[in-house]
Design a protein around this motif. Structure first.
Motif, mmCIF file in Angstrom:
data_model
loop_
_atom_site.group_PDB
_atom_site.id
_atom_site.type_symbol
_atom_site.label_atom_id
_atom_site.label_comp_id
_atom_site.label_asym_id
_atom_site.label_seq_id
_atom_site.Cartn_x
_atom_site.Cartn_y
_atom_site.Cartn_z
ATOM 1 N N PRO A 1 0.841 -1.200 0.000
ATOM 2 C CA PRO A 1 0.000 0.000 0.000
ATOM 3 C C PRO A 1 0.876 1.250 0.000
ATOM 4 O O PRO A 1 2.028 1.214 0.435
ATOM 5 C CB PRO A 1 -0.780 -0.115 1.311
ATOM 6 N N THR A 2 0.340 2.328 -0.498
ATOM 7 C CA THR A 2 1.015 3.609 -0.375
ATOM 8 C C THR A 2 0.889 4.030 1.085
ATOM 9 O O THR A 2 -0.215 4.129 1.602
ATOM 10 C CB THR A 2 0.347 4.651 -1.287
ATOM 11 N N VAL A 3 2.020 4.239 1.750
ATOM 12 C CA VAL A 3 2.006 4.616 3.160
ATOM 13 C C VAL A 3 2.147 6.127 3.260
ATOM 14 O O VAL A 3 3.073 6.714 2.696
ATOM 15 C CB VAL A 3 3.132 3.918 3.949
ATOM 16 N N ALA A 4 1.205 6.729 3.975
ATOM 17 C CA ALA A 4 1.229 8.177 4.179
ATOM 18 C C ALA A 4 1.236 8.465 5.666
ATOM 19 O O ALA A 4 0.720 7.687 6.462
ATOM 20 C CB ALA A 4 0.007 8.822 3.526
ATOM 21 N N VAL A 5 1.822 9.587 6.010
ATOM 22 C CA VAL A 5 1.888 9.998 7.409
ATOM 23 C C VAL A 5 1.502 11.465 7.508
ATOM 24 O O VAL A 5 1.820 12.262 6.622
ATOM 25 C CB VAL A 5 3.296 9.725 8.001
ATOM 26 N N ARG A 6 0.773 11.779 8.554
ATOM 27 C CA ARG A 6 0.381 13.158 8.848
ATOM 28 C C ARG A 6 0.662 13.419 10.318
ATOM 29 O O ARG A 6 0.772 12.492 11.112
ATOM 30 C CB ARG A 6 -1.110 13.380 8.586
ATOM 31 N N VAL A 7 0.713 14.682 10.665
ATOM 32 C CA VAL A 7 0.920 15.090 12.050
ATOM 33 C C VAL A 7 -0.177 16.080 12.410
ATOM 34 O O VAL A 7 -0.411 17.048 11.682
ATOM 35 C CB VAL A 7 2.307 15.749 12.246
ATOM 36 N N GLY A 8 -0.861 15.824 13.534
ATOM 37 C CA GLY A 8 -1.910 16.727 13.986
ATOM 38 C C GLY A 8 -3.063 15.978 14.599
ATOM 39 O O GLY A 8 -2.907 14.856 15.087
ATOM 40 N N ASP A 9 -4.235 16.579 14.542
ATOM 41 C CA ASP A 9 -5.446 15.957 15.065
ATOM 42 C C ASP A 9 -5.863 14.839 14.108
ATOM 43 O O ASP A 9 -6.101 15.098 12.918
ATOM 44 C CB ASP A 9 -6.559 16.995 15.166
ATOM 45 N N PRO A 10 -5.950 13.581 14.585
ATOM 46 C CA PRO A 10 -6.235 12.462 13.673
ATOM 47 C C PRO A 10 -7.512 12.634 12.845
ATOM 48 O O PRO A 10 -7.489 12.423 11.626
ATOM 49 C CB PRO A 10 -6.331 11.254 14.607
ATOM 50 N N GLY A 11 -8.608 13.010 13.462
ATOM 51 C CA GLY A 11 -9.855 13.161 12.714
ATOM 52 C C GLY A 11 -9.743 14.170 11.590
ATOM 53 O O GLY A 11 -10.143 13.910 10.444
ATOM 54 N N SER A 12 -9.190 15.324 11.892
ATOM 55 C CA SER A 12 -9.032 16.382 10.886
ATOM 56 C C SER A 12 -8.062 15.985 9.789
ATOM 57 O O SER A 12 -8.306 16.233 8.604
ATOM 58 C CB SER A 12 -8.528 17.668 11.536
ATOM 59 N N GLU A 13 -6.961 15.361 10.184
ATOM 60 C CA GLU A 13 -5.938 14.984 9.205
ATOM 61 C C GLU A 13 -6.418 13.881 8.265
ATOM 62 O O GLU A 13 -6.101 13.883 7.078
ATOM 63 C CB GLU A 13 -4.645 14.560 9.904
ATOM 64 N N ILE A 14 -7.198 12.940 8.778
ATOM 65 C CA ILE A 14 -7.739 11.875 7.926
ATOM 66 C C ILE A 14 -8.700 12.472 6.906
ATOM 67 O O ILE A 14 -8.642 12.168 5.710
ATOM 68 C CB ILE A 14 -8.414 10.779 8.771
ATOM 69 N N ALA A 15 -9.581 13.352 7.363
ATOM 70 C CA ALA A 15 -10.528 14.008 6.452
ATOM 71 C C ALA A 15 -9.791 14.858 5.418
ATOM 72 O O ALA A 15 -10.140 14.849 4.228
ATOM 73 C CB ALA A 15 -11.526 14.849 7.242
ATOM 74 N N SER A 16 -8.770 15.574 5.840
ATOM 75 C CA SER A 16 -7.983 16.396 4.915
ATOM 76 C C SER A 16 -7.275 15.536 3.873
ATOM 77 O O SER A 16 -7.235 15.883 2.687
ATOM 78 C CB SER A 16 -6.939 17.218 5.672
ATOM 79 N N TYR A 17 -6.717 14.421 4.321
ATOM 80 C CA TYR A 17 -6.034 13.514 3.394
ATOM 81 C C TYR A 17 -7.014 13.030 2.321
ATOM 82 O O TYR A 17 -6.681 12.991 1.134
ATOM 83 C CB TYR A 17 -5.436 12.324 4.144
ATOM 84 N N ALA A 18 -8.218 12.676 2.734
ATOM 85 C CA ALA A 18 -9.235 12.211 1.784
ATOM 86 C C ALA A 18 -9.574 13.307 0.770
ATOM 87 O O ALA A 18 -9.714 13.037 -0.423
ATOM 88 C CB ALA A 18 -10.484 11.763 2.524
#
Length: 142
Positions: free
Chosen positions: A81-98
């Motif tokens: 899978p393509t592995v991505a990483v974000r830093v911050g609030d999980p809920g907000s970052e997941i929605a932003s990634y989408a």
């Protein structure tokens, strides 16, 4: 388009990744695995202060995220899978990634919580469901 599995560093990650993989295979879509670090977790990961650097580009941060995904992969058929990483609030970052990455579905692993727990504590799954610009698949666990 792609299917993104939002994974944490728990046993639930394997279930979430497997469900996302099944969905990606059924829909013939790419599979992404996303791990979001809260800023407080970075102290353990980096053990140093990193000024001015995009933490998602930091090698150590990326390696920890890839390790988390690889621990969840043994049951998965697709090993890349393509592995991505974000830093911050999980809920907000997941929605932003989408929103930023042409994602078709977000797959998360929620837990059952008592009504009191729901009122007192935030839920990443709940935040993603409310904020995601794409449909969210919740893999109910426990």
């Amino acid at each position: 388009m792609a299917i993104v599995a939002a994974v944490d560093d728990s046993e639930r990650a394997a279930h979430v990744l497997k469900e996302a993989e099944t969905l990606a295979n059924d829909l013939n879509e790419e599979l992404h695995a996303l791990h979001v670090f809260e800023r407080s977790e970075l102290v353990d990961v980096l053990e140093k202060e990193v000024e001015g650097q995009d933490l998602t580009e930091n090698w150590e941060v990326q390696q920890v995220a890839e390790d988390i995904v690889s621990r969840a992969l043994p049951d998965a058929e697709r090993a890349d899978p393509t592995v991505a990483v974000r830093v911050g609030d999980p809920g907000s970052e997941i929605a932003s990634y989408a929103a930023e990455n042409d994602i078709r579905y977000v797959v998360v692993g929620g837990r059952q919580r008592s009504p009191t727990g729901k009122a007192l504590f935030g839920s990443v799954t709940q935040a993603v469901i409310f904020d995601s610009p794409v449909p969210v698949v919740n893999v109910a666990l426990e």
